[in-house]
Structure formats: structure tokens, C-alpha cells
Scaffold this motif. Structure first.
Motif, PDB file in Angstrom:
ATOM      1  N   GLY A  62       0.816  -1.213   0.000  1.00 38.47           N
ATOM      2  CA  GLY A  62       0.000   0.000   0.000  1.00 38.47           C
ATOM      3  C   GLY A  62       0.847   1.259   0.000  1.00 38.47           C
ATOM      4  O   GLY A  62       0.565   2.210  -0.731  1.00 38.47           O
ATOM      5  N   GLU A  63       1.893   1.270   0.811  1.00 39.10           N
ATOM      6  CA  GLU A  63       2.787   2.438   0.884  1.00 39.10           C
ATOM      7  C   GLU A  63       3.528   2.644  -0.437  1.00 39.10           C
ATOM      8  O   GLU A  63       3.641   3.767  -0.933  1.00 39.10           O
ATOM      9  N   LEU A  64       4.022   1.560  -1.024  1.00 43.69           N
ATOM     10  CA  LEU A  64       4.797   1.665  -2.264  1.00 43.69           C
ATOM     11  C   LEU A  64       3.955   2.175  -3.429  1.00 43.69           C
ATOM     12  O   LEU A  64       4.470   2.863  -4.312  1.00 43.69           O
ATOM     13  N   HIS A 101      13.047   5.837   1.577  1.00 48.09           N
ATOM     14  CA  HIS A 101      13.609   4.935   2.578  1.00 48.09           C
ATOM     15  C   HIS A 101      12.903   5.118   3.924  1.00 48.09           C
ATOM     16  O   HIS A 101      12.530   4.136   4.582  1.00 48.09           O
ATOM     17  N   SER A 102      12.682   6.347   4.334  1.00 49.76           N
ATOM     18  CA  SER A 102      11.991   6.609   5.601  1.00 49.76           C
ATOM     19  C   SER A 102      10.553   6.097   5.567  1.00 49.76           C
ATOM     20  O   SER A 102      10.072   5.511   6.546  1.00 49.76           O
ATOM     21  N   ALA A 103       9.864   6.305   4.453  1.00 51.47           N
ATOM     22  CA  ALA A 103       8.477   5.835   4.329  1.00 51.47           C
ATOM     23  C   ALA A 103       8.404   4.312   4.420  1.00 51.47           C
ATOM     24  O   ALA A 103       7.498   3.764   5.063  1.00 51.47           O
ATOM     25  N   VAL A 104       9.349   3.641   3.813  1.00 49.69           N
ATOM     26  CA  VAL A 104       9.405   2.174   3.880  1.00 49.69           C
ATOM     27  C   VAL A 104       9.586   1.726   5.331  1.00 49.69           C
ATOM     28  O   VAL A 104       8.904   0.816   5.812  1.00 49.69           O
ATOM     29  N   ASP A 106       8.856   3.423   8.027  1.00 49.79           N
ATOM     30  CA  ASP A 106       7.641   3.745   8.777  1.00 49.79           C
ATOM     31  C   ASP A 106       6.600   2.627   8.594  1.00 49.79           C
ATOM     32  O   ASP A 106       5.930   2.238   9.549  1.00 49.79           O
ATOM     33  N   ALA A 107       6.482   2.120   7.360  1.00 50.42           N
ATOM     34  CA  ALA A 107       5.516   1.047   7.091  1.00 50.42           C
ATOM     35  C   ALA A 107       5.905  -0.254   7.783  1.00 50.42           C
ATOM     36  O   ALA A 107       5.040  -1.057   8.145  1.00 50.42           O
ATOM     37  N   LEU A 108       7.201  -0.470   7.981  1.00 58.47           N
ATOM     38  CA  LEU A 108       7.679  -1.709   8.607  1.00 58.47           C
ATOM     39  C   LEU A 108       7.754  -1.630  10.130  1.00 58.47           C
ATOM     40  O   LEU A 108       7.781  -2.668  10.799  1.00 58.47           O
ATOM     41  N   ALA A 109       7.789  -0.441  10.670  1.00 59.31           N
ATOM     42  CA  ALA A 109       8.021  -0.248  12.111  1.00 59.31           C
ATOM     43  C   ALA A 109       7.033  -1.059  12.946  1.00 59.31           C
ATOM     44  O   ALA A 109       5.812  -0.954  12.775  1.00 59.31           O
TER      45      ALA A 109
END
Length: 175
Positions: A62-64, A101-104, A106-109
Motif C-alpha cells: 500500500g505504501e509503495l 527509505h523513511s516511508a518504507v 515507517d511502514a515496517l516499524a
């Protein structure tokens, strides 16, 4: 580690990196391709964890889909500190790449098990591995064999989760 989130390259960039791998092999420096018996595709890794479960993969997908993924300029022939010597082609770091990179992350956190701190924002060195686990003499020979290196412009064709043990990739999105 078992899972990696990887950016895979367009055909021209893939071919350019594979040509560098062949130059290393010809110079007697075992490339990533020769060490993995051809299983390894040229890529840049954004995150590594012991496990990236299905829920985290859905969140990532969804983020990607919302992100604008910039082209990468693989420009710097280098190495990184550590016990295992590595020859790499480093990506030029800009605000767009850091934002992705930061958004990825954030999605994995909080959704992955045993994340690798080497890939966290602030510690990450975006690169495409050319040779790993080489001796000091092989590292020097690798630099000689690849100089001068031409920059590689890599459009991202796929983003996927790689099982680092088997090399199998689950594609999250294709571009």
C-alpha cells in the motif's frame, strides 16, 4: 537474516551491473554473481529483517503504490568498514531517496522481527554489492579492474521481498 526489501533494476542497469560482475570474475575477484551461482540479481536493499510477515508486506504494498520512486544513480565505487570486505557501487543519496527509505521503514516499524540496524534511516548506505567476502588483495584487484567505473542510472523495475537463504523473491510491485 532471512528477508530483505530490495529495489531491482531496469534491463539496462541490470546488464551494466552484470558487466561489472564479469569484469571482476575475469580479474580473479569472485563477484556476487559467482558466489551465489547466478541466483543474485543486481539490486539495492532498503531493509533487512529476520522475518517480514504477510501483514507487513500488505502495508508495504500500500505504501509503495503511493510513493514516487526515484531513479538511482550508482556512481561511487567503494567499500564499507567491517570484518567482511565488500566492493560496492554506491548510490547517490538525495532527499527523494531518503524520503522513500523513511516511508518504507515507517511502514515496517513494529511489524517485522529482528530488523537489521544497518538498514535503519541514518545508518543505511544505499549500494549494489559487486563482491563480498574478498581478501585485501582481491579488493585491491577489484578496484583496479573496475576503474574507471561509469555511473549506472537505474530505474526501479520491481520492488520485492527476497528470502536471503533461497534467493526467491516475492514481487510487491512492478513498475
Amino acid at each position: 537474516m532471512a528477508h530483505a526489501l530490495d529495489f531491482f533494476f531496469d534491463d539496462a542497469a541490470d546488464a551494466a551491473v552484470r558487466a561489472l560482475w564479469r569484469r571482476l570474475d575475469t580479474a580473479g575477484v569472485p563477484s556476487v554473481a559467482s558466489r551465489t551461482h547466478g541466483r543474485h540479481r543486481p539490486h539495492v536493499t532498503l531493509a533487512v529483517a529476520g522475518t517480514i510477515p504477510a501483514a507487513a508486506r500488505r502495508s508495504l504494498r500500500g505504501e509503495l503504490e503511493l510513493l514516487s520512486i526515484p531513479d538511482l544513480w550508482l556512481h561511487t565505487l567503494g567499500t564499507v568498514p567491517g570484518e567482511e570486505r565488500m566492493l560496492l557501487l554506491g548510490a547517490v543519496v538525495d532527499t527523494e531517496l531518503l524520503a522513500v527509505h523513511s516511508a518504507v521503514h515507517d511502514a515496517l516499524a513494529g511489524r517485522v522481527r529482528n530488523p537489521s540496524a544497518y538498514y535503519f534511516p541514518g545508518a543505511w548506505i544505499p549500494h549494489c554489492a559487486l563482491a563480498q567476502g574478498v581478501s585485501a588483495d582481491q579488493l585491491a584487484a577489484g578496484f583496479r579492474a573496475l576503474q574507471p567505473v561509469e555511473p549506472v542510472r537505474a530505474s526501479i523495475s520491481e520492488i520485492g521481498i527476497t528470502d536471503t537463504r533461497t534467493g526467491e523473491v516475492e514481487v510487491l510491485t512492478s513498475r
